[in-house]
Design a protein around this motif. Structure first.
Motif, PDB file in Angstrom:
ATOM      1  N   ILE A  36      -6.250   0.131  -9.131  1.00 18.99           N
ATOM      2  CA  ILE A  36      -5.342  -1.015  -9.199  1.00 18.99           C
ATOM      3  C   ILE A  36      -5.961  -2.056 -10.132  1.00 18.99           C
ATOM      4  O   ILE A  36      -7.152  -2.357 -10.020  1.00 18.99           O
ATOM      5  CB  ILE A  36      -5.160  -1.669  -7.810  1.00 18.99           C
ATOM      6  CG1 ILE A  36      -4.606  -0.677  -6.796  1.00 18.99           C
ATOM      7  CG2 ILE A  36      -4.256  -2.890  -7.899  1.00 18.99           C
ATOM      8  CD1 ILE A  36      -4.683  -1.216  -5.370  1.00 18.99           C
ATOM      9  N   CYS A  37      -5.136  -2.615 -11.017  1.00 23.14           N
ATOM     10  CA  CYS A  37      -5.565  -3.730 -11.861  1.00 23.14           C
ATOM     11  C   CYS A  37      -4.749  -4.961 -11.493  1.00 23.14           C
ATOM     12  O   CYS A  37      -3.519  -4.952 -11.603  1.00 23.14           O
ATOM     13  CB  CYS A  37      -5.335  -3.411 -13.336  1.00 23.14           C
ATOM     14  SG  CYS A  37      -6.415  -2.150 -14.001  1.00 23.14           S
ATOM     15  N   LEU A  38      -5.421  -6.015 -11.035  1.00 24.12           N
ATOM     16  CA  LEU A  38      -4.749  -7.282 -10.794  1.00 24.12           C
ATOM     17  C   LEU A  38      -4.694  -8.039 -12.118  1.00 24.12           C
ATOM     18  O   LEU A  38      -5.718  -8.210 -12.779  1.00 24.12           O
ATOM     19  CB  LEU A  38      -5.494  -8.120  -9.756  1.00 24.12           C
ATOM     20  CG  LEU A  38      -5.804  -7.454  -8.400  1.00 24.12           C
ATOM     21  CD1 LEU A  38      -6.441  -8.463  -7.451  1.00 24.12           C
ATOM     22  CD2 LEU A  38      -4.566  -6.863  -7.776  1.00 24.12           C
ATOM     23  N   THR A  68       0.833  -1.211   0.000  1.00 25.53           N
ATOM     24  CA  THR A  68       0.000   0.000   0.000  1.00 25.53           C
ATOM     25  C   THR A  68       0.869   1.264   0.000  1.00 25.53           C
ATOM     26  O   THR A  68       0.541   2.238  -0.692  1.00 25.53           O
ATOM     27  CB  THR A  68      -0.958  -0.008   1.202  1.00 25.53           C
ATOM     28  OG1 THR A  68      -1.941  -1.030   0.984  1.00 25.53           O
ATOM     29  CG2 THR A  68      -1.676   1.321   1.365  1.00 25.53           C
ATOM     30  N   ASN A  74     -10.029  -6.958 -11.191  1.00 24.64           N
ATOM     31  CA  ASN A  74      -9.294  -8.179 -11.510  1.00 24.64           C
ATOM     32  C   ASN A  74      -9.894  -8.797 -12.765  1.00 24.64           C
ATOM     33  O   ASN A  74     -11.074  -8.612 -13.051  1.00 24.64           O
ATOM     34  CB  ASN A  74      -9.408  -9.169 -10.336  1.00 24.64           C
ATOM     35  CG  ASN A  74      -8.686 -10.485 -10.615  1.00 24.64           C
ATOM     36  OD1 ASN A  74      -7.532 -10.489 -11.023  1.00 24.64           O
ATOM     37  ND2 ASN A  74      -9.371 -11.603 -10.399  1.00 24.64           N
ATOM     38  N   ARG A  92     -11.918   0.530  -6.184  1.00 28.36           N
ATOM     39  CA  ARG A  92     -10.790   1.069  -6.964  1.00 28.36           C
ATOM     40  C   ARG A  92      -9.825  -0.025  -7.421  1.00 28.36           C
ATOM     41  O   ARG A  92      -8.814   0.266  -8.042  1.00 28.36           O
ATOM     42  CB  ARG A  92     -10.036   2.118  -6.140  1.00 28.36           C
ATOM     43  CG  ARG A  92     -10.913   3.315  -5.776  1.00 28.36           C
ATOM     44  CD  ARG A  92     -10.099   4.488  -5.271  1.00 28.36           C
ATOM     45  NE  ARG A  92      -9.480   4.205  -3.991  1.00 28.36           N
ATOM     46  CZ  ARG A  92      -8.283   4.681  -3.623  1.00 28.36           C
ATOM     47  NH1 ARG A  92      -7.570   5.411  -4.451  1.00 28.36           N
ATOM     48  NH2 ARG A  92      -7.798   4.399  -2.433  1.00 28.36           N
ATOM     49  N   ALA A  93     -10.151  -1.287  -7.100  1.00 28.00           N
ATOM     50  CA  ALA A  93      -9.321  -2.418  -7.529  1.00 28.00           C
ATOM     51  C   ALA A  93     -10.171  -3.373  -8.359  1.00 28.00           C
ATOM     52  O   ALA A  93     -11.287  -3.713  -7.962  1.00 28.00           O
ATOM     53  CB  ALA A  93      -8.746  -3.145  -6.316  1.00 28.00           C
ATOM     54  N   THR A 119      -8.443  -5.330   0.672  1.00 28.24           N
ATOM     55  CA  THR A 119      -9.525  -5.155  -0.307  1.00 28.24           C
ATOM     56  C   THR A 119     -10.499  -4.057   0.131  1.00 28.24           C
ATOM     57  O   THR A 119     -11.009  -3.317  -0.708  1.00 28.24           O
ATOM     58  CB  THR A 119     -10.274  -6.475  -0.565  1.00 28.24           C
ATOM     59  OG1 THR A 119     -10.714  -7.027   0.672  1.00 28.24           O
ATOM     60  CG2 THR A 119      -9.386  -7.482  -1.256  1.00 28.24           C
ATOM     61  N   TRP A 177      -9.074  -0.606  -0.705  1.00 28.08           N
ATOM     62  CA  TRP A 177      -9.124  -0.231  -2.132  1.00 28.08           C
ATOM     63  C   TRP A 177     -10.483  -0.545  -2.770  1.00 28.08           C
ATOM     64  O   TRP A 177     -10.601  -0.575  -3.995  1.00 28.08           O
ATOM     65  CB  TRP A 177      -8.005  -0.957  -2.885  1.00 28.08           C
ATOM     66  CG  TRP A 177      -6.643  -0.526  -2.434  1.00 28.08           C
ATOM     67  CD1 TRP A 177      -5.845  -1.155  -1.516  1.00 28.08           C
ATOM     68  CD2 TRP A 177      -5.928   0.638  -2.840  1.00 28.08           C
ATOM     69  NE1 TRP A 177      -4.677  -0.444  -1.340  1.00 28.08           N
ATOM     70  CE2 TRP A 177      -4.700   0.656  -2.133  1.00 28.08           C
ATOM     71  CE3 TRP A 177      -6.203   1.681  -3.732  1.00 28.08           C
ATOM     72  CZ2 TRP A 177      -3.747   1.657  -2.289  1.00 28.08           C
ATOM     73  CZ3 TRP A 177      -5.257   2.683  -3.893  1.00 28.08           C
ATOM     74  CH2 TRP A 177      -4.049   2.672  -3.186  1.00 28.08           C
TER      75      TRP A 177
END
Length: 197
Positions: free
Chosen positions: A87-89, A76, A110, A107-108, A101, A104
């Motif tokens: 964020i892109c996983l 972080t 996957n 904002r995250a 989780t 974020w």
């Protein structure tokens, strides 16, 4: 012109979806820019790809930390230093804690290689073939505390052929992943979609 949203990509390997996002973000009218790439594996090939594109990179091994939470707190800090909006996983092979989780949430995102909610977790292609389903695909979804349980943003469908193996099906789905992920990030970064729980 509105400011492009700042995005970090989290990877564990070669980062083919990361590469698709970097390529898409080079377009002048794309609403996001990839400002950093993080990996939990220092040897991840994707770090070299990102560096060659002039993108900041960082890596931390979870084994260097006393707990998952300590590892994620360090992660972080890196993300905050990069001042990321999203964020892109992308093939990040770690299960994240609820604390991370929640921090974020919304904002995250996957990408998962199945038509969620079907086939959460691993071995998605082999399981789909074993079940005899007629189509498979991929899903971009919001990251929430439950594994692969967040609301779907977009999906792409791929027919399952009678002669498919897990490898052949995975290869065809990956082509669709590389199209779908940039579209989903564009929707998020432009405000077309937001997380509402």
């Amino acid at each position: 012109m509105t400011r492009k949203k700042r995005v970090a990509v989290l990877i564990s390997g070669r980062g083919s979806n990361m590469t698709a996002l970097i390529k898409a973000a080079k377009a002048a009218d794309y609403p996001a820019e990839i400002v950093g790439v993080f990996s939990n594996r220092a040897a991840a090939a994707g770090l070299g790809t990102a560096s060659a594109d002039g993108i900041q990179t960082a890596s931390l091994a979870q084994s260097s930390f006393d707990s998952r939470l300590d590892f994620e707190n360090a992660l972080t800090k890196i993300l905050e230093n990069w001042a990321v909006d999203f964020i892109c996983l992308a093939g990040f092979m770690r299960i994240l804690t609820p604390q991370f989780t929640e921090r974020w949430l919304g904002r995250a995102i996957n990408i998962h290689p199945s038509l969620l909610p079907a086939y959460k977790g691993l071995d998605t292609h082999a399981r789909a073939i074993a079940d005899g389903v007629s189509e498979a695909g991929c899903t971009v979804h919001f990251v929430t505390p439950g594994l692969d349980e967040g609301p779907a943003i977009a999906q792409a469908r791929v027919p399952v052929r009678p002669d498919d193996t897990a490898e052949s099906l995975a290869a065809r789905i990956l082509i669709e992943e590389h199209k779908l992920y940039p579209k989903a990030l564009e929707m998020l970064a432009s405000g077309q979609i937001t997380y509402n729980g």
